[in-house]
Design an enzyme around this catalytic site. Structure first.
Site, PDB file in Angstrom:
ATOM      1  N   ASP A 362       0.331 -51.883  25.380  1.00  0.00           N
ATOM      2  CA  ASP A 362      -0.890 -52.294  26.058  1.00  0.00           C
ATOM      3  C   ASP A 362      -0.720 -53.783  26.408  1.00  0.00           C
ATOM      4  O   ASP A 362       0.171 -54.440  25.872  1.00  0.00           O
ATOM      5  CB  ASP A 362      -2.080 -52.092  25.108  1.00  0.00           C
ATOM      6  CG  ASP A 362      -3.375 -52.669  25.651  1.00  0.00           C
ATOM      7  OD1 ASP A 362      -3.687 -52.424  26.823  1.00  0.00           O
ATOM      8  OD2 ASP A 362      -4.043 -53.399  24.888  1.00  0.00           O
ATOM      9  N   ASP A 556      -4.316 -52.071  20.756  1.00  0.00           N
ATOM     10  CA  ASP A 556      -5.214 -52.734  19.805  1.00  0.00           C
ATOM     11  C   ASP A 556      -6.673 -52.350  19.932  1.00  0.00           C
ATOM     12  O   ASP A 556      -7.447 -52.619  19.025  1.00  0.00           O
ATOM     13  CB  ASP A 556      -5.109 -54.260  19.962  1.00  0.00           C
ATOM     14  CG  ASP A 556      -5.746 -54.741  21.249  1.00  0.00           C
ATOM     15  OD1 ASP A 556      -6.457 -55.764  21.239  1.00  0.00           O
ATOM     16  OD2 ASP A 556      -5.539 -54.098  22.288  1.00  0.00           O
ATOM     17  N   ASP A 560      -7.472 -47.744  23.308  1.00  0.00           N
ATOM     18  CA  ASP A 560      -6.073 -47.392  23.068  1.00  0.00           C
ATOM     19  C   ASP A 560      -5.925 -46.268  22.051  1.00  0.00           C
ATOM     20  O   ASP A 560      -4.839 -45.704  21.913  1.00  0.00           O
ATOM     21  CB  ASP A 560      -5.292 -48.616  22.553  1.00  0.00           C
ATOM     22  CG  ASP A 560      -5.164 -49.705  23.607  1.00  0.00           C
ATOM     23  OD1 ASP A 560      -5.077 -49.358  24.797  1.00  0.00           O
ATOM     24  OD2 ASP A 560      -5.159 -50.886  23.232  1.00  0.00           O
TER      25      ASP A 560
END
Length: 659
Positions: A362, A556, A560
């Site tokens: 990410d 995080d 996600d």
């Protein structure tokens, strides 16, 4: 208060698109019992004292063995060695008896019990006690290693907040979050992490929600709004009425996951359990054959000689070295990772990491810090960079928006409030104010179009603040999310280690994603993705990873969590990561450093190497000594080395993972 919105060319992600997908790991718990309870607190003193007592009996017994043997009916020998045997071997005898009653006959405790009782029967008392004593010493070293590993995990968990400020009789006291009840009032000061979920009953502030949402811009919170554990209070003091108990928080769930991590066994551990299940009966019946058949068919062979050889064979064949050292190798890997700020929730994930050939990241909060920083100042129409930055700082001086704060931080000078008058926030556009008796504006490209101010570029990358004075364009300032210090190093290290692909998935726009990918040397990226689109992207990567290749995802935020759940190995940033991401993840990086991803893979590879070293070493040594035992070359003392000595050496080798 009106919320000022600057033009952000980063992708807009609406709340209704953010799905929280619950992911429950269902694991089969092995019922393999150990006599030592490693979940309890380990006390070295309690373990050493019995050993001292055993040695105080055993050492004099060995030194004066001949004299003791020559006493009436060898009573002196029995008086020293039998108490030493019971003290050192009681746990093994008890476990063997309990397992026999449960129908589990053939295990390492059964082998040791039969071998040592047989040794006593043929009057080999020092050897019988030696087997039990050295096994107990091996267990002590195992307990010490496990304790060190657990201490590492506990120290790691302490990185997360462990207190709440609660109002008691008008006074503010720090208390453990476990003691806070629903309905209690807690106070969160600026810079502190909110320890429990609750509703704001007093105060307003801005909170950093990047850990929960993946968005880099903090949001304003005020009276009546709900705040979640894990948010960072940035500005004002907040009084919060607690709506959830600590047991429902991420930290409590992590502790539970750590305690149950042993249920998630690696394939190698499962193999050894199955191996011992078939190996032990073969050894028992082979030993029985060695004791019975030679005296029947070999001329001059005596029963006592071949019974002794059979007992030696039993001791040599004990799979203690494998049964103890292999799980310990994996536990050492978990503990070694914990010392480095990496929480691995089970040895199976260490095994999976060995096969990872694609690592997906990410962006916000994972590769970037999730905070704003001025990265470019572009003046126009006679202004220079310092003048433009000073102008922007004056216009933004009354704003508490994160973008305004980043400009003021970049400027760094003092601002005279008397120079700024008629301050006005224009909702959705920016700010208008009088600076040095001139009308200045700061805000989005839309604000320039609204005010009909001529400017040369409407398509700029990143978060942009445009400025104009008396309807004349003065230039723009670019503000970007700052890369984490070790982000580039993380990508480079992964490539050096042989990871084939590094990929970035982000909700940000194409221009920002392209720039970040180029800066870091990432192989591929996809931008402007909603949470469900990230899952689709990871599905494609899983299908192209190859038959034996695995895909790791590092994220995080709550958005996600579904992707972390879908990847072969899900990794979450745990320092500021969301409850959902941390609970769903297989591995939690408590320091929020992306370089720890490569470190986790290195630890997994080292663990695998050490575990297989132990397997090969133990099997080779045992095969050699079994041959020596059958031909009468090895004595009971060689058998003790082949059993407990191999176990001790394997344990010492396993503890290297933690260094």
């Amino acid at each position: 208060m009106k919320q000022k919105l600057h033009s952000e060319s980063s992708g807009c992600c609406n709340d209704e698109h953010k799905h929280h997908e619950n992911h429950n790991h269902n694991h089969n718990h092995d019922n393999h019992n150990h006599d030592h309870n490693h979940d309890g607190e380990f006390n070295l003193k309690n373990e050493v004292l019995p050993l001292v007592a055993i040695l105080s009996l055993y050492v004099p017994g060995v030194i004066f063995e001949n004299q003791l043997h020559n006493t009436f009916y060898s009573i002196g020998e029995y008086l020293l060695f039998i108490p030493a045997y019971l003290l050192s071997g009681w746990s093994v005898l008890k476990t063997a008896g309990r397992n026999i009653l449960k129908g589990r006959v053939f295990d390492e405790t059964f082998l040791m019990t039969v071998a040592t009782l047989g040794a006593i029967a043929i009057h080999k008392l020092p050897e019988a006690v030696g087997v039990m004593l050295f096994y107990k010493i091996g267990e002590l070293f195992q307990d010490i290693a496990v304790s060190r590993s657990r201490s590492s995990i506990k120290a790691l968990l302490e990185v997360r907040p462990d207190y709440a400020n609660i109002q008691i009789e008008g006074e503010l006291k720090k208390v453990p979050p476990e003691t806070v009840n629903i309905g209690d009032i807690i106070v969160v000061k600026p810079g502190e992490k909110i320890p429990l979920d609750g509703e704001i009953i007093d105060g307003n502030s801005q909170v950093d929600t990047s850990a929960l949402t993946g968005e880099s811009v903090p949001r304003s919170v005020r009276l009546g709004e709900t705040v979640l554990a894990g948010m960072i209070n940035k500005m004002g003091v907040l009084s919060i009425k607690v709506t959830k108990l600590f047991d429902d928080s991420s930290i409590a769930k992590i502790v539970d996951l750590v305690q149950n991590a042993k249920s998630k066994k690696a394939e190698t551990e499962k193999f050894i359990t199955k191996f011992a299940r078939y190996y032990t009966p073969i050894v028992v019946f082979t030993s029985l054959a060695v004791a019975i058949l030679p005296p029947l068919f070999i001329p001059g062979a005596t029963s006592s000689e071949w019974v002794y050889r059979a007992l030696i064979l039993l001791v040599i064949s004990c799979p203690c070295g494998l049964v103890i050292s292999i799980p310990l190798g994996y536990f050492g890997g978990v503990g070694g990772a914990a010392k480095r700020g990496i929480l691995v929730k089970g040895s199976t994930f260490l095994d999976t990491l060995n096969a990872v050939n694609t690592v997906v990241f990410d962006k916000t909060g994972t590769l970037t810090q999730g905070v704003f920083k001025v990265v470019e100042i572009v003046p126009r129409n006679g202004y220079n960079e310092p003048e433009l930055l000073q102008l922007a700082a004056k216009v933004e001086s009354h704003s508490n928006h994160p973008i305004a704060q980043s400009i003021l931080k970049a400027y760094g000078g003092k601002i005279d409030d008397s120079e700024v008058r008629d301050y006005e926030e224009i909702a959705g556009y920016g700010i208008r104010a009088k600076v040095d008796n001139r009308v200045a504006i700061a805000g989005s490209d839309r604000l320039l179009h609204r005010e009909n101010i001529a400017h040369d570029n409407c398509q700029l990358e990143g978060t942009v603040v445009h400025l104009a004075v008396d309807n004349i364009y003065a230039g723009y300032i670019v503000i970007a999310d700052e890369l984490k210090e070790d982000a580039r190093q993380a990508i480079q290290t992964l490539k050096r280690m042989g990871v084939k692909r590094t990929v970035m998935l982000t909700g940000d726009n194409q221009a920002i994603a392209s720039r970040i990918a180029q800066q870091l040397g990432i192989d591929a990226y996809e931008a402007e993705l909603l949470p469900e689109e990230k899952v689709n992207a990871i599905e494609k990567l899983l299908s192209t990873a190859g038959k034996h290749g695995k895909v790791a995802f590092v994220g995080d935020g709550i958005n996600d969590a579904p992707v972390i759940a879908r990847a072969d190995v899900g990794m979450a940033m745990g320092g500021l990561g969301s409850d959902a991401a941390i609970e769903t993840a297989d591995i939690v990086i408590m320091t929020d450093a992306p370089s720890k991803v490569a470190e986790a893979i290195q630890i997994a590879r080292k663990t695998r190497t050490i575990v297989w070293q132990n397997i090969i070493f133990a099997l080779v040594i045992k095969a050699v000594f079994i041959g020596l035992g059958i031909f009468g070359i090895a004595t009971m003392w060689e058998a003790v080395f082949a059993d407990v000595g191999v176990a001790l050496l394997a344990i010492f080798n396993a503890t290297r993972v933690m260094k």
